[in-house]
Design a protein around this motif. Sequence first.
Motif, PDB file in Angstrom:
ATOM      1  N   HIS A 111     -14.712 -65.133  59.541  1.00  0.00           N
ATOM      2  CA  HIS A 111     -15.924 -64.322  59.525  1.00  0.00           C
ATOM      3  C   HIS A 111     -15.724 -63.119  58.596  1.00  0.00           C
ATOM      4  CE1 HIS A 111     -17.626 -66.638  62.807  1.00  0.00           C
ATOM      5  NE2 HIS A 111     -16.471 -66.523  63.450  1.00  0.00           N
ATOM      6  N   PHE A 112     -16.376 -63.162  57.489  1.00  0.00           N
ATOM      7  CA  PHE A 112     -16.385 -62.018  56.583  1.00  0.00           C
ATOM      8  C   PHE A 112     -17.672 -62.081  55.764  1.00  0.00           C
ATOM      9  CE2 PHE A 112     -14.288 -65.490  54.443  1.00  0.00           C
ATOM     10  CZ  PHE A 112     -14.813 -65.482  53.165  1.00  0.00           C
ATOM     11  N   ALA A 113     -18.042 -60.945  55.229  1.00  0.00           N
ATOM     12  CA  ALA A 113     -19.325 -60.838  54.522  1.00  0.00           C
ATOM     13  C   ALA A 113     -19.154 -61.178  53.054  1.00  0.00           C
ATOM     14  CB  ALA A 113     -19.886 -59.426  54.670  1.00  0.00           C
ATOM     15  N   LEU A 114     -20.116 -61.911  52.518  1.00  0.00           N
ATOM     16  CA  LEU A 114     -20.172 -62.208  51.092  1.00  0.00           C
ATOM     17  C   LEU A 114     -21.375 -61.493  50.485  1.00  0.00           C
ATOM     18  CD1 LEU A 114     -19.394 -66.050  50.956  1.00  0.00           C
ATOM     19  CD2 LEU A 114     -17.906 -64.174  50.289  1.00  0.00           C
ATOM     20  N   MET A 115     -21.110 -60.693  49.460  1.00  0.00           N
ATOM     21  CA  MET A 115     -22.191 -59.957  48.815  1.00  0.00           C
ATOM     22  C   MET A 115     -22.548 -60.638  47.492  1.00  0.00           C
ATOM     23  SD  MET A 115     -22.301 -55.998  47.499  1.00  0.00           S
ATOM     24  CE  MET A 115     -22.084 -55.395  49.177  1.00  0.00           C
ATOM     25  N   PRO A 116     -23.779 -61.037  47.293  1.00  0.00           N
ATOM     26  CA  PRO A 116     -24.183 -61.666  46.017  1.00  0.00           C
ATOM     27  C   PRO A 116     -23.973 -60.695  44.851  1.00  0.00           C
ATOM     28  CG  PRO A 116     -25.876 -61.959  47.703  1.00  0.00           C
ATOM     29  CD  PRO A 116     -24.896 -60.960  48.255  1.00  0.00           C
ATOM     30  N   LEU A 117     -23.417 -61.205  43.783  1.00  0.00           N
ATOM     31  CA  LEU A 117     -23.209 -60.380  42.585  1.00  0.00           C
ATOM     32  C   LEU A 117     -24.450 -60.438  41.722  1.00  0.00           C
ATOM     33  CD1 LEU A 117     -19.510 -61.225  41.653  1.00  0.00           C
ATOM     34  CD2 LEU A 117     -20.391 -59.256  42.890  1.00  0.00           C
ATOM     35  N   ALA A 118     -25.417 -59.610  42.076  1.00  0.00           N
ATOM     36  CA  ALA A 118     -26.675 -59.571  41.342  1.00  0.00           C
ATOM     37  C   ALA A 118     -26.845 -58.205  40.696  1.00  0.00           C
ATOM     38  CB  ALA A 118     -27.854 -59.871  42.272  1.00  0.00           C
ATOM     39  N   GLY A 119     -27.680 -58.144  39.684  1.00  0.00           N
ATOM     40  CA  GLY A 119     -27.965 -56.877  39.032  1.00  0.00           C
ATOM     41  C   GLY A 119     -26.750 -56.246  38.414  1.00  0.00           C
ATOM     42  N   ASP A 120     -26.553 -54.943  38.674  1.00  0.00           N
ATOM     43  CA  ASP A 120     -25.421 -54.244  38.065  1.00  0.00           C
ATOM     44  C   ASP A 120     -24.081 -54.759  38.573  1.00  0.00           C
ATOM     45  OD1 ASP A 120     -25.846 -53.343  40.599  1.00  0.00           O
ATOM     46  OD2 ASP A 120     -25.434 -51.233  40.165  1.00  0.00           O
ATOM     47  N   LYS A 121     -24.057 -55.358  39.779  1.00  0.00           N
ATOM     48  CA  LYS A 121     -22.802 -55.889  40.304  1.00  0.00           C
ATOM     49  C   LYS A 121     -22.301 -57.083  39.500  1.00  0.00           C
ATOM     50  CE  LYS A 121     -23.975 -54.449  45.026  1.00  0.00           C
ATOM     51  NZ  LYS A 121     -25.347 -54.037  44.686  1.00  0.00           N
ATOM     52  N   SER A 122     -23.212 -57.751  38.820  1.00  0.00           N
ATOM     53  CA  SER A 122     -22.820 -58.927  38.042  1.00  0.00           C
ATOM     54  C   SER A 122     -21.919 -58.542  36.861  1.00  0.00           C
ATOM     55  CB  SER A 122     -24.049 -59.670  37.534  1.00  0.00           C
ATOM     56  OG  SER A 122     -24.781 -58.869  36.639  1.00  0.00           O
ATOM     57  N   LEU A 123     -21.877 -57.249  36.526  1.00  0.00           N
ATOM     58  CA  LEU A 123     -20.986 -56.795  35.455  1.00  0.00           C
ATOM     59  C   LEU A 123     -19.533 -57.035  35.797  1.00  0.00           C
ATOM     60  CD1 LEU A 123     -22.685 -53.429  34.423  1.00  0.00           C
ATOM     61  CD2 LEU A 123     -22.707 -55.591  33.172  1.00  0.00           C
ATOM     62  N   LEU A 124     -19.232 -57.120  37.089  1.00  0.00           N
ATOM     63  CA  LEU A 124     -17.865 -57.398  37.508  1.00  0.00           C
ATOM     64  C   LEU A 124     -17.404 -58.768  37.024  1.00  0.00           C
ATOM     65  CD1 LEU A 124     -18.020 -56.058  41.175  1.00  0.00           C
ATOM     66  CD2 LEU A 124     -16.910 -54.963  39.213  1.00  0.00           C
TER      67      LEU A 124
END
Length: 217
Positions: A204-217
């Motif tokens: 059990h852990f959270a997954l954060m979608p890499l959208a918007g500015d996070k996609s720069l990662l």
Amino acid sequence: VIGMIDADDIVQPNFLRETVPYFSDPGLGFVQTFEGNRDYEGSAYYQACVDSYQGFYLGVMSSRNERDSVPFVGTMGLFRRSALVDMGGWNEWCISEDTEASLRVLKGGWSGLYIPRCFGRGIVPPTFAGLNTQRHRWCFGAMQILRLHWRSLMPWDRSPDNHLTGSQRRDYLMASLGWTRDLMMFAFALLLLVISGLRLAGSHFALMPLAGDKSLL
């Protein structure tokens, strides 16, 4: 003017007549032309190799020519002898001595020119092992260039003998760092496999979608 060609290149007789006149520009240090390929028809492997080479010459080289950051690739090209001598000649310790020399020439204030015309055609590596050897040499040479010249490629280097523009620094830096992309993609693929395994195992852990500015990662 020194002309260099690979031993397997079949060169058109008008090569020098069409390229040497560019050296009437006293600031021109070297000229690189499009190297074509021959004897590859009928083989899917050879065709794939040729497509990769042509992608480099038609896309990368044409783009870098707009920023005067063309690399010399060691064949189907010409060097102004005085520019090469002024920069200390070939660095024989570097396995990609051709590209390394072009960087030093540009650093010395000379310019390079890419001519998107084919004056000679060579053969592709006849085996996959030969292709691996070729790519290993290119990658190894890029790392040697990066190790020696990384300080000159940094934007804060203002040494009086460093005439590289910002675009030239960026292009040569990214050309060397680009060889690490396969390693980074491999690490990213391993990360995805680990995450998939943990999900399948019920962790059990959270997954954060890499959208918007996070996609720069």
